[in-house]
Design a protein around this motif. Structure first.
Motif, PDB file in Angstrom:
ATOM      1  N   HIS A   1       0.841  -1.197   0.000  1.00 51.61           N
ATOM      2  CA  HIS A   1       0.000   0.000   0.000  1.00 51.61           C
ATOM      3  C   HIS A   1       0.871   1.240   0.000  1.00 51.61           C
ATOM      4  O   HIS A   1       2.060   1.176   0.314  1.00 51.61           O
TER       5      HIS A   1
ATOM      6  N   ASP B   1       1.076   4.880   2.007  1.00 49.59           N
ATOM      7  CA  ASP B   1       0.603   5.315   3.316  1.00 49.59           C
ATOM      8  C   ASP B   1      -0.268   6.567   3.202  1.00 49.59           C
ATOM      9  O   ASP B   1      -0.038   7.422   2.339  1.00 49.59           O
TER      10      ASP B   1
ATOM     11  N   GLN C   1       8.191   8.374   3.165  1.00 47.57           N
ATOM     12  CA  GLN C   1       8.108   7.682   4.449  1.00 47.57           C
ATOM     13  C   GLN C   1       9.467   7.095   4.775  1.00 47.57           C
ATOM     14  O   GLN C   1      10.176   6.601   3.885  1.00 47.57           O
TER      15      GLN C   1
ATOM     16  N   ARG D   1      -7.116  -0.601   3.223  1.00 45.64           N
ATOM     17  CA  ARG D   1      -7.644  -0.333   4.564  1.00 45.64           C
ATOM     18  C   ARG D   1      -8.331   1.018   4.649  1.00 45.64           C
ATOM     19  O   ARG D   1      -9.240   1.212   5.430  1.00 45.64           O
TER      20      ARG D   1
ATOM     21  N   HIS E   1       4.533  -0.218  -0.080  1.00 46.73           N
ATOM     22  CA  HIS E   1       5.328  -1.017   0.839  1.00 46.73           C
ATOM     23  C   HIS E   1       4.400  -1.944   1.624  1.00 46.73           C
ATOM     24  O   HIS E   1       3.193  -1.704   1.725  1.00 46.73           O
TER      25      HIS E   1
END
Ligand code: FE2
Length: 381
Positions: free
Chosen positions: A198, A200, A211, A288, A341
């Motif tokens: 995904h 972030d 990130q 998510r 990641h």
């Protein structure tokens, strides 16, 4: 040998060079004049607004003088020397790129074949040797991620990584966040489950574009880190099924995170974001935090879901992924607008403690570009 000519209307300068003819508009040349009344000598900032330049600006004379092009503008009666090399570097009289879904120059897309050649830097070397840092930043820019080895094993060491190229971006998760198993997780990243690759925080706008994840303890088995090139995945989808690529690029998804008191982050952006000329500029993919998609017309929703499913399959394909283990004192930096990641699942025995934080690509690219310029200057002297 270069020759300069002006068309009869005075609107267009043509430079005939060994590599072909390049045309420039009078108003473009005037707006980009390098003289000290137009551009500040120190920082190069433009001192004029377009309203300060006459709308009826034309070229009254032009000639090539060595490596300079001398141009006179009417009605201002202003004469300016352009650097010929600068003009050729900034020429826009070129065929327009037509293909939707290509990537910017300087980017190399990749799949699992990169596994044996993961971009990597030694922390002490990056911190002390500007050439090593510049080379590592080049790799991060090219591949969208880079590993760091042999760093300090201490709380907050990830900030020393960010200090190499930019600034921390603080969020509601704090200046940094801890990644380890927690008894009452509010976010799946804090559990021992494996996660789908995904990007972030797609629910932020602007999204944090870098990130950093940094390992301080790693005695639990498994838990390897995995990265996937989102641009390569998007291009693969385009090559297989241009209509599927287009349906994801042409409609906004919606992302949301409201998992803690006082936080309700929402964004409306496509999973594959294109520049107006069709270049891929960002990928957002996060099962998510995808909320109900409502910006796709009814008659395209089934196609949208099929395209979303196929993009996920490409991302999940082992041929797309590069995995590596992070041991204490190791971390990686990832371009969160491009590279996805994930973490493989790990067993409950032992501990695994990572710290993460966000930063932004503008700082990273600025540091890299400034180091390149400094290097060119040094080479020229
Ligand atoms: Fe993540």
């Amino acid at each position: 040998m270069t020759a300069a000519t002006i068309d009869p209307s005075g609107q267009i300068l043509t430079l005939e060079t060994n590599t072909g003819a390049r045309r420039f508009h009078a108003i473009w040349l005037r707006d980009n004049s390098p003289d000290p009344d137009t551009r500040a000598a120190g920082n190069g900032q433009r001192l004029l607004a377009l309203r300060d330049i006459p709308a009826d600006t034309t070229l009254s004379a032009a000639s090539v003088q060595g490596d300079k092009v001398r141009v006179s503008f009417a009605p201002e009666g202003k004469t300016v020397d352009f650097d010929l090399g600068w003009l050729m570097d900034h020429a826009y009289d070129l065929p327009a790129p037509a293909d939707r879904g290509r990537t910017a120059p300087g980017i190399t897309t990749w799949g699992a074949e990169l596994m044996g050649n993961v971009p990597c830097g030694d922390f002490a070397q990056l911190a002390s040797d500007p050439a090593a840092l510049r080379d590592w930043l080049e790799l991060v820019t090219r591949y969208g991620f880079g590993k760091i080895e042999n760093g300090p094993v201490e709380d907050g060491a990830l900030f020393k990584v960010v200090d190499l190229f930019g600034f921390v971006r603080e969020t509601n998760y704090g200046r940094h966040f801890e990644v380890r198993t927690e008894v009452n997780p509010t976010n799946l990243a804090f559990t021992g489950l494996g996660l789908q690759a995904h990007t972030d925080n797609p629910y932020r706008d602007p999204v944090p574009s870098v990130q950093v994840l940094y390992c301080l303890e790693s005695s639990a088995a498994g838990g390897e880190n995995m990265v996937v090139d989102g641009f390569a995945a998007a291009q693969k989808l385009r090559d297989e099924d241009p209509a599927a690529f287009d349906v994801l690029a042409s409609h906004c998804a919606r992302f949301e995170y409201a998992g803690e008191e006082g936080v309700c982050l929402q964004s409306r952006r496509p999973m594959i974001e294109l520049a107006p000329d069709g270049e891929i500029i960002a990928v957002r993919f996060n099962n998510r935090s995808l909320s109900a998609v409502t910006d796709v017309p009814f008659d395209q929703m089934a196609a949208y879901y099929a395209a979303y499913r196929r993009l996920g399959e490409i991302i999940d394909d082992p041929a797309s992924e590069v995995t590596f283990r992070l041991d204490p004192g190791e971390g990686f930096v990832v371009d969160n607008t491009r590279v996805l990641h994930a973490r493989k699942g790990y067993s409950g025995e032992g501990t695994r403690w990572l710290q993460g934080c966000y930063s932004d690509l503008d700082g990273l690219r600025s540091t890299y570009a400034a180091m390149c310029r400094a290097g060119q200057k040094e080479a020229a002297e």
